[in-house]
Write a protein that holds these residues in place. Structure first.
Motif, PDB file in Angstrom:
ATOM      1  N   ARG A   1      -4.940   9.583   0.797  1.00 43.96           N
ATOM      2  CA  ARG A   1      -3.465   8.476   1.636  1.00 43.96           C
ATOM      3  C   ARG A   1      -2.436   9.236   2.829  1.00 43.96           C
ATOM      4  O   ARG A   1      -2.998   7.997   4.096  1.00 43.96           O
ATOM      5  CB  ARG A   1      -2.352   7.855   0.268  1.00 43.96           C
ATOM      6  CG  ARG A   1      -2.070   7.601  -0.850  1.00 43.96           C
ATOM      7  CD  ARG A   1      -3.153   6.598  -0.557  1.00 43.96           C
ATOM      8  NE  ARG A   1      -4.054   6.479  -2.020  1.00 43.96           N
ATOM      9  CZ  ARG A   1      -5.155   6.352  -2.108  1.00 43.96           C
ATOM     10  NH1 ARG A   1      -6.061   6.502  -0.885  1.00 43.96           N
ATOM     11  NH2 ARG A   1      -5.819   6.188  -3.583  1.00 43.96           N
TER      12      ARG A   1
ATOM     13  N   ALA B   1       4.130   6.186  -5.627  1.00 44.57           N
ATOM     14  CA  ALA B   1       4.068   6.448  -6.527  1.00 44.57           C
ATOM     15  C   ALA B   1       3.407   7.326  -6.823  1.00 44.57           C
ATOM     16  O   ALA B   1       3.299   7.883  -7.980  1.00 44.57           O
ATOM     17  CB  ALA B   1       4.091   4.566  -7.322  1.00 44.57           C
ATOM     18  N   GLU B   2       1.763   6.935  -6.038  1.00 40.15           N
ATOM     19  CA  GLU B   2       0.801   7.700  -6.980  1.00 40.15           C
ATOM     20  C   GLU B   2       1.600   9.516  -6.486  1.00 40.15           C
ATOM     21  O   GLU B   2       0.197  10.428  -6.905  1.00 40.15           O
ATOM     22  CB  GLU B   2      -0.166   7.352  -5.896  1.00 40.15           C
ATOM     23  CG  GLU B   2      -2.012   8.107  -6.405  1.00 40.15           C
ATOM     24  CD  GLU B   2      -3.057   7.622  -5.583  1.00 40.15           C
ATOM     25  OE1 GLU B   2      -4.011   7.032  -6.145  1.00 40.15           O
ATOM     26  OE2 GLU B   2      -2.801   7.078  -4.088  1.00 40.15           O
ATOM     27  N   ALA B   3       1.632   9.747  -5.729  1.00 38.35           N
ATOM     28  CA  ALA B   3       1.921  10.753  -4.982  1.00 38.35           C
ATOM     29  C   ALA B   3       2.708  11.803  -5.536  1.00 38.35           C
ATOM     30  O   ALA B   3       2.359  12.905  -5.833  1.00 38.35           O
ATOM     31  CB  ALA B   3       2.687  10.774  -3.376  1.00 38.35           C
TER      32      ALA B   3
ATOM     33  N   ALA C   1       5.059  13.707  -2.260  1.00 35.41           N
ATOM     34  CA  ALA C   1       3.988  14.979  -3.610  1.00 35.41           C
ATOM     35  C   ALA C   1       5.207  16.047  -3.530  1.00 35.41           C
ATOM     36  O   ALA C   1       3.810  17.048  -4.339  1.00 35.41           O
ATOM     37  CB  ALA C   1       2.087  14.156  -2.500  1.00 35.41           C
TER      38      ALA C   1
ATOM     39  N   ALA D   1       3.179   1.805  -3.176  1.00 33.78           N
ATOM     40  CA  ALA D   1       1.660   2.216  -4.075  1.00 33.78           C
ATOM     41  C   ALA D   1       1.798   3.717  -4.147  1.00 33.78           C
ATOM     42  O   ALA D   1       1.255   4.587  -4.823  1.00 33.78           O
ATOM     43  CB  ALA D   1       0.610   1.105  -4.338  1.00 33.78           C
ATOM     44  N   ALA D   2       1.218   4.252  -2.220  1.00 36.58           N
ATOM     45  CA  ALA D   2       1.022   5.332  -2.549  1.00 36.58           C
ATOM     46  C   ALA D   2       1.582   6.634  -2.966  1.00 36.58           C
ATOM     47  O   ALA D   2       1.632   7.857  -2.927  1.00 36.58           O
ATOM     48  CB  ALA D   2       0.435   5.804  -0.811  1.00 36.58           C
TER      49      ALA D   2
ATOM     50  N   ALA E   1      -4.886  12.604  -4.565  1.00 37.29           N
ATOM     51  CA  ALA E   1      -5.119  11.871  -4.061  1.00 37.29           C
ATOM     52  C   ALA E   1      -4.429  11.130  -2.569  1.00 37.29           C
ATOM     53  O   ALA E   1      -4.550  11.087  -1.894  1.00 37.29           O
ATOM     54  CB  ALA E   1      -4.719  10.324  -4.743  1.00 37.29           C
ATOM     55  N   TRP E   2      -3.030  12.183  -2.860  1.00 35.24           N
ATOM     56  CA  TRP E   2      -2.326  12.005  -2.054  1.00 35.24           C
ATOM     57  C   TRP E   2      -2.305  12.167   0.053  1.00 35.24           C
ATOM     58  O   TRP E   2      -2.438  11.409   1.115  1.00 35.24           O
ATOM     59  CB  TRP E   2      -0.484  12.690  -1.837  1.00 35.24           C
ATOM     60  CG  TRP E   2      -0.582  14.361  -1.832  1.00 35.24           C
ATOM     61  CD1 TRP E   2      -1.476  14.650  -2.916  1.00 35.24           C
ATOM     62  CD2 TRP E   2      -0.449  14.954  -0.632  1.00 35.24           C
ATOM     63  NE1 TRP E   2      -1.348  16.264  -3.119  1.00 35.24           N
ATOM     64  CE2 TRP E   2      -0.934  15.984  -1.576  1.00 35.24           C
ATOM     65  CE3 TRP E   2      -0.723  15.350   0.550  1.00 35.24           C
ATOM     66  CZ2 TRP E   2      -1.176  17.985  -0.999  1.00 35.24           C
ATOM     67  CZ3 TRP E   2      -0.733  16.376   0.651  1.00 35.24           C
ATOM     68  CH2 TRP E   2      -0.957  17.721  -0.126  1.00 35.24           C
TER      69      TRP E   2
ATOM     70  N   ALA F   1      -1.626  14.613  -8.965  1.00 35.13           N
ATOM     71  CA  ALA F   1      -3.107  14.404  -8.900  1.00 35.13           C
ATOM     72  C   ALA F   1      -3.306  14.571  -7.015  1.00 35.13           C
ATOM     73  O   ALA F   1      -2.290  14.507  -6.086  1.00 35.13           O
ATOM     74  CB  ALA F   1      -3.389  12.673  -8.846  1.00 35.13           C
TER      75      ALA F   1
ATOM     76  N   LEU G   1       2.793  12.223  -8.870  1.00 35.41           N
ATOM     77  CA  LEU G   1       1.789  12.215  -9.607  1.00 35.41           C
ATOM     78  C   LEU G   1       0.863  13.475  -9.763  1.00 35.41           C
ATOM     79  O   LEU G   1       0.362  13.641  -8.733  1.00 35.41           O
ATOM     80  CB  LEU G   1       0.967  11.431 -10.394  1.00 35.41           C
ATOM     81  CG  LEU G   1       1.050   9.494 -10.471  1.00 35.41           C
ATOM     82  CD1 LEU G   1      -0.035   8.518 -11.167  1.00 35.41           C
ATOM     83  CD2 LEU G   1       1.922  10.202 -11.842  1.00 35.41           C
TER      84      LEU G   1
ATOM     85  N   TRP H   1       0.952  -1.523   0.122  1.00 32.31           N
ATOM     86  CA  TRP H   1       0.321  -0.213  -0.088  1.00 32.31           C
ATOM     87  C   TRP H   1       0.958   1.105   0.220  1.00 32.31           C
ATOM     88  O   TRP H   1       0.358   2.056  -0.780  1.00 32.31           O
ATOM     89  CB  TRP H   1      -1.061  -0.044   1.620  1.00 32.31           C
ATOM     90  CG  TRP H   1      -2.014   1.191   1.464  1.00 32.31           C
ATOM     91  CD1 TRP H   1      -3.000   1.541   0.303  1.00 32.31           C
ATOM     92  CD2 TRP H   1      -1.578   2.823   2.003  1.00 32.31           C
ATOM     93  NE1 TRP H   1      -3.531   3.082   0.807  1.00 32.31           N
ATOM     94  CE2 TRP H   1      -2.103   3.116   1.862  1.00 32.31           C
ATOM     95  CE3 TRP H   1       0.017   3.039   3.451  1.00 32.31           C
ATOM     96  CZ2 TRP H   1      -2.140   5.092   2.262  1.00 32.31           C
ATOM     97  CZ3 TRP H   1       0.056   4.110   3.270  1.00 32.31           C
ATOM     98  CH2 TRP H   1      -1.334   4.827   3.144  1.00 32.31           C
TER      99      TRP H   1
END
Length: 223
Positions: free
Chosen positions: A53, A41-43, A77, A38-39, A49-50, A47, A45, A35
């Motif tokens: 998280r 990597a997502e942060a 992020a 993935a968080a 979403a961080w 977006a 971007l 998790w």
């Protein structure tokens, strides 16, 4: 909007923004590790979403590792100071603490000092510990920094949590006066003088080596 990282100090998450430190990796369960990776990597971007998280970190990684996970997510992020301020103002105490821990990595200048000053007005000792980390050591004015030291002594926050204590206290005659007044007030009230106060008072001696006494190095938990 992003900001270049200043030279980092130690934090609960001493690692590059997109990798897990070994001491955290080995303590997380496989689902928690997956998790968090993935968080992160997502942060990175563009977006928002961080922010979600951050709220999930305790449930996903457990209370022992949630602080470190939040700091890593914030570093990945790289939010602008305005976004950090919003997260701090709207967040839980845990999220506020993570923002304070992350400030030295994300904000090179004094733009985020209002967050530190807000934390120093509380009596939440964990928030106070986070507030007196390296960011405060770099940017707090002498007047506010002295009062932060007194606040730690008053609330029982270990003085070792104050980053760069020895360097900033060395030869500070005004801090010495404030400490002496505080000790006199405690004695007059029949209350013990904190041992930490004696250590800080010794650090103010202009003839003492500036880094040879208790509290001479920045603490290892960026708080």
């Amino acid at each position: 909007m992003t900001h270049p990282h200043p030279t980092p100090d130690r934090t609960p998450a001493e690692a590059s923004p997109l990798s897990l430190p070994d001491d955290l990796r080995t303590h997380l369960t496989p689902p928690a590790r997956h998790w968090l990776e993935a968080a992160l990597a997502e942060a990175a971007l563009p977006a928002p979403a961080w922010e979600l998280r951050l709220a999930e970190a305790r449930r996903r990684c457990g209370p022992a590792h949630a602080d470190a996970a939040r700091v890593l997510i914030l570093r990945a992020a790289r939010p602008a100071p305005a976004d950090l301020a919003r997260v701090y103002q709207q967040g839980t105490a845990d999220e506020r603490r993570a923002v304070l821990h992350a400030l030295p990595h994300l904000v090179p200048g004094p733009e985020s000092l209002p967050l530190v000053e807000d934390a120093l007005r509380t009596n939440d000792t964990r928030l106070l510990e986070a507030a007196v980390g390296p960011y405060a050591a770099r940017h707090l004015t002498p007047h506010l920094w002295r009062h932060a030291v007194l606040k730690c002594l008053f609330t029982g926050v270990p003085i070792t949590r104050v980053a760069q204590l020895a360097a900033r206290a060395h030869g500070d005659a005004e801090l010495a006066r404030m400490l002496a007044d505080f000790a006199a007030e405690r004695t007059a009230a029949g209350r013990p003088v904190p041992e930490d106060l004696r250590h800080v008072l010794a650090l103010t001696d202009p003839t003492a080596p500036p880094h040879a006494t208790h509290g001479g190095t920045p603490h290892g938990k960026e708080s």
